[in-house]
Motif scaffolding. Structure first.
Motif, mmCIF file in Angstrom:
data_model
loop_
_atom_site.group_PDB
_atom_site.id
_atom_site.type_symbol
_atom_site.label_atom_id
_atom_site.label_comp_id
_atom_site.label_asym_id
_atom_site.label_seq_id
_atom_site.Cartn_x
_atom_site.Cartn_y
_atom_site.Cartn_z
ATOM 1 N N GLN A 208 0.707 -1.173 -0.084
ATOM 2 C CA GLN A 208 0.161 0.108 -0.059
ATOM 3 C C GLN A 208 0.972 1.151 0.199
ATOM 4 O O GLN A 208 0.314 2.605 -0.014
ATOM 5 C CB GLN A 208 -0.765 -0.114 1.335
ATOM 6 C CG GLN A 208 -1.919 -1.088 1.091
ATOM 7 C CD GLN A 208 -2.919 -1.258 2.483
ATOM 8 O OE1 GLN A 208 -2.503 -1.949 3.277
ATOM 9 N NE2 GLN A 208 -3.630 -0.389 2.571
ATOM 10 N N LEU A 209 2.104 1.069 0.071
ATOM 11 C CA LEU A 209 3.048 2.413 -0.126
ATOM 12 C C LEU A 209 3.890 2.001 -1.185
ATOM 13 O O LEU A 209 4.205 0.981 -1.569
ATOM 14 C CB LEU A 209 4.145 2.312 1.276
ATOM 15 C CG LEU A 209 3.250 2.403 2.630
ATOM 16 C CD1 LEU A 209 4.259 2.678 3.573
ATOM 17 C CD2 LEU A 209 2.718 4.072 2.376
ATOM 18 N N SER A 210 4.412 3.258 -1.661
ATOM 19 C CA SER A 210 5.356 2.992 -2.791
ATOM 20 C C SER A 210 6.355 4.431 -2.662
ATOM 21 O O SER A 210 5.971 5.534 -1.933
ATOM 22 C CB SER A 210 4.755 3.109 -4.063
ATOM 23 O OG SER A 210 4.079 4.267 -4.430
ATOM 24 N N PHE A 211 7.376 4.399 -3.496
ATOM 25 C CA PHE A 211 8.126 5.859 -3.543
ATOM 26 C C PHE A 211 7.296 6.917 -4.049
ATOM 27 O O PHE A 211 7.240 8.215 -3.315
ATOM 28 C CB PHE A 211 9.299 5.652 -4.589
ATOM 29 C CG PHE A 211 10.190 6.892 -4.928
ATOM 30 C CD1 PHE A 211 10.907 7.670 -3.773
ATOM 31 C CD2 PHE A 211 9.972 7.452 -5.945
ATOM 32 C CE1 PHE A 211 11.431 8.893 -4.056
ATOM 33 C CE2 PHE A 211 10.475 8.848 -6.172
ATOM 34 C CZ PHE A 211 11.229 9.234 -5.257
ATOM 35 N N GLU A 212 6.512 6.708 -4.918
ATOM 36 C CA GLU A 212 5.566 8.033 -5.562
ATOM 37 C C GLU A 212 4.619 8.389 -4.550
ATOM 38 O O GLU A 212 4.261 9.514 -4.265
ATOM 39 C CB GLU A 212 4.819 7.405 -6.754
ATOM 40 C CG GLU A 212 5.838 7.220 -8.291
ATOM 41 C CD GLU A 212 6.435 8.779 -8.210
ATOM 42 O OE1 GLU A 212 5.836 9.559 -8.118
ATOM 43 O OE2 GLU A 212 7.538 8.657 -9.053
#
Length: 221
Positions: A208-212
């Motif tokens: 549910q998390l990413s760099f963007e």
């Protein structure tokens, strides 16, 4: 814009809680003290030193705090070294690698002792991704006091407005918020009796998390 991600370790990067639970309970039996599940849950996010300062006062223990801490550490290390089924939590390694490859600074801020942090980092080869590792044993007060996260931001040379914290415990979330840092609460099936109501957002899996997503986080005014 977010420049630094501050990770907690236990319950976020790796679940060593079963090892800690085993070590603590072995020691509680040796000491002849009975710790309720509620009291044990309240220890989450505290350093071993602070836990035994509390227990020494609560149960009038004869041993000095440093001896109690070292006994627990020895029990943990023995159990850790013999535990083969110890893995990074699902999805966290991919997130760490993605953030690192995109130039995001990563800092560890854990209540665990430095020796325990280094054991985990050596076992899973994590040092290459993190610029700093901060241990709660270096601070007189544990989470929910904000000192550990304030120091992590200082070492990262990043203003708190440009940091986020990923935490799985009530005490850790409160510490992040007290430091003025945006907090991602990680509510996994490992979490027990923790309150996520003060987190800015709550996730149940690292996909549910990413760099963007992290880069575009804006702290609420």
């Amino acid at each position: 814009m977010i420049q630094t991600v501050i990770f907690d370790m236990d319950g976020v990067i790796v679940d060593t809680e079963p090892v800690h639970h085993y070590a603590y309970n072995q020691q509680f039996k040796q000491l002849g003290i009975d710790i309720s599940p509620e009291m044990y849950a309240s220890f989450t996010g505290n350093s071993t030193k602070n836990i035994f300062e509390r227990l020494k006062a609560e149960f009038n223990l004869e041993q000095d705090v440093q001896t109690l801490v070292q006994t627990k550490r020895n029990l943990f290390n023995d159990a850790f070294d013999n535990k083969e089924d110890l893995y990074l939590l699902d999805g966290v390694e991919d997130l760490i690698k993605e953030l690192h490859s995109n130039g995001m600074q990563l800092v560890l801020a854990s209540s665990s002792a430095t020796v325990t942090i280094n054991r985990i980092f050596n076992r899973f080869n994590l040092d290459q991704y993190f610029t700093h590792k901060v241990s709660g044993e270096d601070f007189p007060r544990s989470k929910p006091h904000p000192a550990i996260f304030q120091h992590a931001a200082f070492l990262a040379q990043t203003s708190v407005e440009n940091c986020i914290v990923i935490e799985d415990s009530t005490n850790g979330i409160l510490a992040a918020k007290a430091a003025g840092i945006y907090c991602v609460g990680y509510d996994s099936f490992h979490s027990k009796l923790q309150d996520y109501s003060q987190a800015d957002i709550v996730i149940t899996h690292f996909n549910q998390l990413s760099f963007e997503k992290i880069k575009s986080i804006k702290k609420p005014v």
